[in-house]
Design a protein around this motif. Structure first.
Motif, PDB file in Angstrom:
ATOM      1  N   GLU A 160      56.303 -95.814  17.552  1.00  0.00           N
ATOM      2  CA  GLU A 160      56.836 -96.819  18.446  1.00  0.00           C
ATOM      3  C   GLU A 160      55.807 -97.089  19.529  1.00  0.00           C
ATOM      4  O   GLU A 160      55.185 -96.156  20.039  1.00  0.00           O
ATOM      5  CB  GLU A 160      58.132 -96.299  19.068  1.00  0.00           C
ATOM      6  CG  GLU A 160      58.804 -97.272  19.978  1.00  0.00           C
ATOM      7  CD  GLU A 160      60.113 -96.710  20.536  1.00  0.00           C
ATOM      8  OE1 GLU A 160      60.543 -97.178  21.594  1.00  0.00           O
ATOM      9  OE2 GLU A 160      60.674 -95.799  19.916  1.00  0.00           O
ATOM     10  N   TYR A 161      55.596 -98.351  19.860  1.00  0.00           N
ATOM     11  CA  TYR A 161      54.665 -98.706  20.924  1.00  0.00           C
ATOM     12  C   TYR A 161      55.390 -98.618  22.256  1.00  0.00           C
ATOM     13  O   TYR A 161      56.470 -99.179  22.421  1.00  0.00           O
ATOM     14  CB  TYR A 161      54.112-100.123  20.727  1.00  0.00           C
ATOM     15  CG  TYR A 161      53.245-100.564  21.865  1.00  0.00           C
ATOM     16  CD1 TYR A 161      51.969-100.050  22.023  1.00  0.00           C
ATOM     17  CD2 TYR A 161      53.699-101.464  22.818  1.00  0.00           C
ATOM     18  CE1 TYR A 161      51.161-100.426  23.079  1.00  0.00           C
ATOM     19  CE2 TYR A 161      52.912-101.855  23.876  1.00  0.00           C
ATOM     20  CZ  TYR A 161      51.639-101.330  23.995  1.00  0.00           C
ATOM     21  OH  TYR A 161      50.845-101.710  25.049  1.00  0.00           O
ATOM     22  N   VAL A 162      54.804 -97.890  23.173  1.00  0.00           N
ATOM     23  CA  VAL A 162      55.370 -97.758  24.514  1.00  0.00           C
ATOM     24  C   VAL A 162      54.398 -98.401  25.481  1.00  0.00           C
ATOM     25  O   VAL A 162      53.235 -98.023  25.555  1.00  0.00           O
ATOM     26  CB  VAL A 162      55.582 -96.276  24.877  1.00  0.00           C
ATOM     27  CG1 VAL A 162      56.164 -96.159  26.275  1.00  0.00           C
ATOM     28  CG2 VAL A 162      56.479 -95.619  23.859  1.00  0.00           C
ATOM     29  N   ARG A 163      54.877 -99.388  26.206  1.00  0.00           N
ATOM     30  CA  ARG A 163      54.028-100.052  27.182  1.00  0.00           C
ATOM     31  C   ARG A 163      53.740 -99.096  28.334  1.00  0.00           C
ATOM     32  O   ARG A 163      54.581 -98.248  28.676  1.00  0.00           O
ATOM     33  CB  ARG A 163      54.704-101.315  27.702  1.00  0.00           C
ATOM     34  CG  ARG A 163      54.783-102.394  26.668  1.00  0.00           C
ATOM     35  CD  ARG A 163      55.309-103.688  27.293  1.00  0.00           C
ATOM     36  NE  ARG A 163      55.207-104.769  26.341  1.00  0.00           N
ATOM     37  CZ  ARG A 163      56.182-105.147  25.536  1.00  0.00           C
ATOM     38  NH1 ARG A 163      57.348-104.531  25.568  1.00  0.00           N
ATOM     39  NH2 ARG A 163      56.006-106.144  24.696  1.00  0.00           N
ATOM     40  N   PRO A 164      52.576 -99.238  28.958  1.00  0.00           N
ATOM     41  CA  PRO A 164      52.261 -98.359  30.096  1.00  0.00           C
ATOM     42  C   PRO A 164      53.322 -98.475  31.185  1.00  0.00           C
ATOM     43  O   PRO A 164      53.741 -99.565  31.553  1.00  0.00           O
ATOM     44  CB  PRO A 164      50.909 -98.896  30.587  1.00  0.00           C
ATOM     45  CG  PRO A 164      50.329 -99.587  29.396  1.00  0.00           C
ATOM     46  CD  PRO A 164      51.477-100.132  28.620  1.00  0.00           C
ATOM     47  N   GLY A 165      53.780 -97.338  31.662  1.00  0.00           N
ATOM     48  CA  GLY A 165      54.793 -97.313  32.707  1.00  0.00           C
ATOM     49  C   GLY A 165      56.216 -97.357  32.181  1.00  0.00           C
ATOM     50  O   GLY A 165      57.168 -97.191  32.934  1.00  0.00           O
ATOM     51  N   GLN A 166      56.390 -97.562  30.880  1.00  0.00           N
ATOM     52  CA  GLN A 166      57.725 -97.647  30.296  1.00  0.00           C
ATOM     53  C   GLN A 166      58.189 -96.238  29.908  1.00  0.00           C
ATOM     54  O   GLN A 166      57.403 -95.417  29.448  1.00  0.00           O
ATOM     55  CB  GLN A 166      57.700 -98.549  29.060  1.00  0.00           C
ATOM     56  CG  GLN A 166      59.027 -98.740  28.394  1.00  0.00           C
ATOM     57  CD  GLN A 166      58.914 -99.602  27.150  1.00  0.00           C
ATOM     58  OE1 GLN A 166      57.827 -99.895  26.694  1.00  0.00           O
ATOM     59  NE2 GLN A 166      60.039 -99.996  26.604  1.00  0.00           N
ATOM     60  N   LYS A 167      59.458 -95.953  30.091  1.00  0.00           N
ATOM     61  CA  LYS A 167      60.000 -94.651  29.712  1.00  0.00           C
ATOM     62  C   LYS A 167      60.456 -94.702  28.264  1.00  0.00           C
ATOM     63  O   LYS A 167      60.977 -95.705  27.801  1.00  0.00           O
ATOM     64  CB  LYS A 167      61.174 -94.281  30.600  1.00  0.00           C
ATOM     65  CG  LYS A 167      60.799 -93.941  32.012  1.00  0.00           C
ATOM     66  CD  LYS A 167      61.996 -93.438  32.771  1.00  0.00           C
ATOM     67  CE  LYS A 167      61.581 -92.999  34.150  1.00  0.00           C
ATOM     68  NZ  LYS A 167      62.713 -92.434  34.883  1.00  0.00           N
ATOM     69  N   VAL A 168      60.247 -93.604  27.585  1.00  0.00           N
ATOM     70  CA  VAL A 168      60.725 -93.478  26.210  1.00  0.00           C
ATOM     71  C   VAL A 168      62.091 -92.822  26.273  1.00  0.00           C
ATOM     72  O   VAL A 168      62.281 -91.791  26.919  1.00  0.00           O
ATOM     73  CB  VAL A 168      59.758 -92.619  25.358  1.00  0.00           C
ATOM     74  CG1 VAL A 168      60.296 -92.443  23.962  1.00  0.00           C
ATOM     75  CG2 VAL A 168      58.392 -93.249  25.334  1.00  0.00           C
ATOM     76  N   VAL A 169      63.052 -93.411  25.620  1.00  0.00           N
ATOM     77  CA  VAL A 169      64.408 -92.883  25.621  1.00  0.00           C
ATOM     78  C   VAL A 169      64.742 -92.480  24.199  1.00  0.00           C
ATOM     79  O   VAL A 169      64.556 -93.253  23.262  1.00  0.00           O
ATOM     80  CB  VAL A 169      65.419 -93.936  26.131  1.00  0.00           C
ATOM     81  CG1 VAL A 169      66.833 -93.397  26.063  1.00  0.00           C
ATOM     82  CG2 VAL A 169      65.065 -94.351  27.538  1.00  0.00           C
ATOM     83  N   GLU A 170      65.198 -91.274  24.031  1.00  0.00           N
ATOM     84  CA  GLU A 170      65.568 -90.785  22.705  1.00  0.00           C
ATOM     85  C   GLU A 170      67.084 -90.630  22.674  1.00  0.00           C
ATOM     86  O   GLU A 170      67.677 -89.962  23.523  1.00  0.00           O
ATOM     87  CB  GLU A 170      64.899 -89.439  22.447  1.00  0.00           C
ATOM     88  CG  GLU A 170      65.165 -88.912  21.070  1.00  0.00           C
ATOM     89  CD  GLU A 170      64.429 -87.606  20.849  1.00  0.00           C
ATOM     90  OE1 GLU A 170      64.990 -86.739  20.164  1.00  0.00           O
ATOM     91  OE2 GLU A 170      63.314 -87.446  21.368  1.00  0.00           O
TER      92      GLU A 170
END
Length: 154
Positions: A127-137
């Motif tokens: 999954e691509y995560v933009r800089p500063g974005q939180k990853v939610v599982e």
């Protein structure tokens, strides 16, 4: 009546190093810096020479000659490819190869575009995560009874 004679044009005076740099730039696809280094001149001298119309004309002549030579090579390679295709169509042991060559020649040598299919519904864990974005599982309650909110920030 007076006799008029044409004045012969002055031959283009250009350093051999500049000619070589132009040839390397056009025919070998080198950068200006690399072509100048190999030809034994400075990039500043190259750029200064390019301000002269006669040098720009020489550059254009070299480019046109190069394009003409590539076009003639293209025709020769295309003819050779057709010979190889005919040989494959007539002599290949694989029926699939022979059938493909028949399709190729039936379409007048036009190749059908490559069909690429990407199934975006599949989740392979990337999954691509933009800089500063939180990853939610998201965790099922069955898998993680200690996690009452159902998600955790990473």
């Amino acid at each position: 009546m007076t006799n008029l004679t044409a004045i012969p044009t002055r031959p283009l005076r250009m350093r051999a190093a500049l000619r070589r740099a132009i040839d390397l730039r056009v025919k070998k696809g080198m950068t200006i810096g690399a072509a100048c280094e190999e030809a034994g001149m400075s990039p500043q001298g190259y750029h200064k020479a390019m301000k002269r119309p006669a040098v720009r004309d020489y550059l254009q002549t070299v480019q046109l000659e190069f394009v003409a030579s590539v076009e003639s090579d293209k025709a020769m390679h295309k003819a050779r490819a057709m010979e190889v295709g005919m040989d494959l169509m007539l002599n290949s042991k694989s029926e699939a190869v022979r059938a493909r060559m028949v399709e190729f020649f039936a379409s007048d040598g036009k190749v059908s575009p490559v069909s690429v299919h990407i199934d975006a519904r599949q989740n392979n864990g990337y999954e691509y995560v933009r800089p500063g974005q939180k990853v939610v599982e998201v965790v099922d309650m069955e898998d993680g009874p200690n996690d009452k909110a159902g998600s955790s920030g990473v």
